[in-house]
Design a protein around this motif. Structure first.
Motif, PDB file in Angstrom:
ATOM      1  N   THR B  43       0.808  -1.228   0.000  1.00 60.48           N
ATOM      2  CA  THR B  43       0.000   0.000   0.000  1.00 60.48           C
ATOM      3  C   THR B  43       0.838   1.273   0.000  1.00 60.48           C
ATOM      4  N   VAL B  44       2.138   1.136   0.233  1.00 61.33           N
ATOM      5  CA  VAL B  44       2.981   2.337   0.237  1.00 61.33           C
ATOM      6  C   VAL B  44       3.902   2.415  -0.987  1.00 61.33           C
ATOM      7  N   GLN B  46       2.692   1.537  -4.378  1.00 64.65           N
ATOM      8  CA  GLN B  46       1.870   1.620  -5.604  1.00 64.65           C
ATOM      9  C   GLN B  46       1.803   0.363  -6.469  1.00 64.65           C
ATOM     10  N   LEU B  83      -8.282  -7.823   3.127  1.00 62.64           N
ATOM     11  CA  LEU B  83      -9.360  -7.148   2.399  1.00 62.64           C
ATOM     12  C   LEU B  83     -10.250  -6.367   3.370  1.00 62.64           C
ATOM     13  N   SER B  84     -10.487  -6.946   4.552  1.00 64.81           N
ATOM     14  CA  SER B  84     -11.341  -6.277   5.542  1.00 64.81           C
ATOM     15  C   SER B  84     -10.666  -5.048   6.141  1.00 64.81           C
ATOM     16  N   TYR B  86      -8.092  -3.142   4.353  1.00 66.03           N
ATOM     17  CA  TYR B  86      -7.692  -2.158   3.341  1.00 66.03           C
ATOM     18  C   TYR B  86      -8.647  -2.045   2.156  1.00 66.03           C
ATOM     19  N   GLY B  87      -9.617  -2.927   2.090  1.00 71.76           N
ATOM     20  CA  GLY B  87     -10.543  -2.883   0.955  1.00 71.76           C
ATOM     21  C   GLY B  87      -9.927  -3.493  -0.297  1.00 71.76           C
ATOM     22  N   TYR B  89      -8.422  -2.309  -2.650  1.00 69.59           N
ATOM     23  CA  TYR B  89      -7.140  -1.735  -3.083  1.00 69.59           C
ATOM     24  C   TYR B  89      -5.963  -2.665  -2.781  1.00 69.59           C
ATOM     25  N   LEU B 110     -13.390  -2.250 -25.690  1.00 69.49           N
ATOM     26  CA  LEU B 110     -12.845  -1.144 -26.497  1.00 69.49           C
ATOM     27  C   LEU B 110     -12.189  -1.681 -27.763  1.00 69.49           C
ATOM     28  N   PHE B 116     -14.563  -2.720 -34.824  1.00 67.62           N
ATOM     29  CA  PHE B 116     -15.797  -2.557 -35.580  1.00 67.62           C
ATOM     30  C   PHE B 116     -15.784  -1.241 -36.374  1.00 67.62           C
ATOM     31  N   PHE B 117     -15.380  -0.169 -35.670  1.00 67.65           N
ATOM     32  CA  PHE B 117     -15.313   1.137 -36.338  1.00 67.65           C
ATOM     33  C   PHE B 117     -14.285   1.125 -37.476  1.00 67.65           C
ATOM     34  N   LYS B 120     -15.713  -0.763 -40.391  1.00 74.10           N
ATOM     35  CA  LYS B 120     -16.718   0.048 -41.083  1.00 74.10           C
ATOM     36  C   LYS B 120     -16.059   1.114 -41.959  1.00 74.10           C
ATOM     37  N   GLU B 121     -15.035   1.762 -41.372  1.00 79.53           N
ATOM     38  CA  GLU B 121     -14.353   2.838 -42.086  1.00 79.53           C
ATOM     39  C   GLU B 121     -13.635   2.315 -43.329  1.00 79.53           C
TER      40      GLU B 121
END
Lengths: 187, 154
Positions: B43-44, B46, B83-84, B86-87, B89, B110, B116-117, B120-121
């Motif tokens: 948690t310290v 990242q 988890l209880s 720090y959640g 994260y 995405l 798809f785009f 189509k193009e």
């Protein structure tokens, strides 16, 4: 590409941009707490100055302010005066207790720190870091307010100074001591 | 000469021994600590898990995992404990429930939408690009024909 698809694409891009923009302003170090309104974990540890065992259970039925600190922490020095002031403000109330938790520190350094900056309340040593992990702590200073029922009502990451001091004293601790509804907030 | 060679070989053989010994010395508890620690975020720091991190908090968290394994807690119980506190994260992989599904699905979604785009193009461009009318090859003039014959002969 017809107009509908173009609009969808533009909306998707705006959505992505909004998420990116929000991420820019968010604090990556900030972890939202999951402990608010949960039972405060009990702990037991030696007093930094006297060595006597302190346990949270001793203070059942009282409003407890827990302040995690360390002698190597710059922000703890910044808030120290306010912390002493806060204790001064509520210390005569029999329903209020303030405890410091010395985190990731050497005992002589912690004792020297308290002598140098002053101490008017007890400080527990977190010997193996278990206490800090039980409270989901990831840095110092961090402050918790526990209500009379033993539930965590407030958490603040960072120094208790200025507006934060006003908020914690007037909107959190005072209403709890007067048995009024409080705002359960976190940093 | 032979004594020197023997010593050199002995020295070379000694090098990997501590490493292999260290690996063999890893107990079941060590393996379990490693497996759990790899799934929990420091948690310290990242982007590191608590197994790889050298931060004091990560070291303490590894200690807590070890203590809980010694008490007989299962991997899931230990993960649930962190988890209880720090959640979500704390988990290196966000759990697959609720809005977290978006994190897992969004990249593929995405990709599909983008594909798809693009499709189509491209089909749009191909359809709309005018193809030049096919024209017969111009006949060779005498001078060019003679030059080709000359070069073939040479």
């Amino acid at each position: 590409m017809n107009k509908g698809w173009q609009l969808t694409l533009i909306l998707c891009l705006i959505g992505l941009f909004a998420l990116f923009y929000q991420g820019l302003w968010g604090d990556p170090r900030h972890i939202p707490t999951v402990l608010i309104e949960t039972d405060a974990p009990n702990f037991e540890g030696p007093d930094v100055e006297t060595g006597q065992t302190i346990s949270l259970d001793q203070f059942k039925g009282k409003v407890v302010l827990l302040n995690f600190w360390a002698s190597w922490c710059y922000e703890c020095k910044v808030e120290h005066k306010s912390i002493l002031q806060l204790h001064q403000l509520f210390k005569d109330n029999p329903d209020f207790v303030m405890l410091g938790v010395n985190y990731q520190d050497e005992l002589p350094d912690a004792q020297k720190y308290l002598k140098e900056y002053g101490s008017t309340f007890s400080h527990v040593r977190d010997l193996k870091g278990q206490l800090a992990i039980d409270y989901g702590v990831y840095g110092v200073p961090e402050t918790f307010v526990i209500d009379q029922q033993g539930k965590i009502r407030h958490k603040w990451v960072g120094p208790i100074t200025g507006e934060v001091y006003t908020n914690i004293t007037q909107k959190v601790i005072a209403p709890l001591l007067n048995a009024q509804p409080t705002t359960t907030t976190t940093s | 000469m032979s004594i020197r060679l023997t010593w050199c070989l002995a020295a070379l053989l000694m090098i990997p021994l501590p490493l292999s010994a260290a690996v063999q010395d890893e107990t079941d508890v060590d393996i379990q600590v490693r497996e759990i620690a790899k799934t929990l975020r420091c948690t310290v720091c990242q982007t590191e898990n608590i197994w790889e991190s050298g931060a004091p908090l990560a070291q303490q968290m590894r200690g807590v995992i070890r203590d809980r394994i010694a008490l007989g807690h299962s991997t899931e119980e230990i993960r649930a404990y962190f988890l209880s506190r720090y959640g979500d994260y704390i988990l290196m992989e966000p759990p697959k429930h609720g809005v977290n599904w978006l994190i897992w699905v969004a990249p593929f979604l995405l990709l599909v939408i983008g594909g798809f785009f693009l499709y189509k193009e491209v089909t749009h461009w191909v359809r709309d690009t005018p193809t030049p009318p096919s024209q017969p090859e111009p006949p060779l003039d005498d001078e060019a024909r003679k030059r080709i014959e000359r070069e073939l002969k040479s």
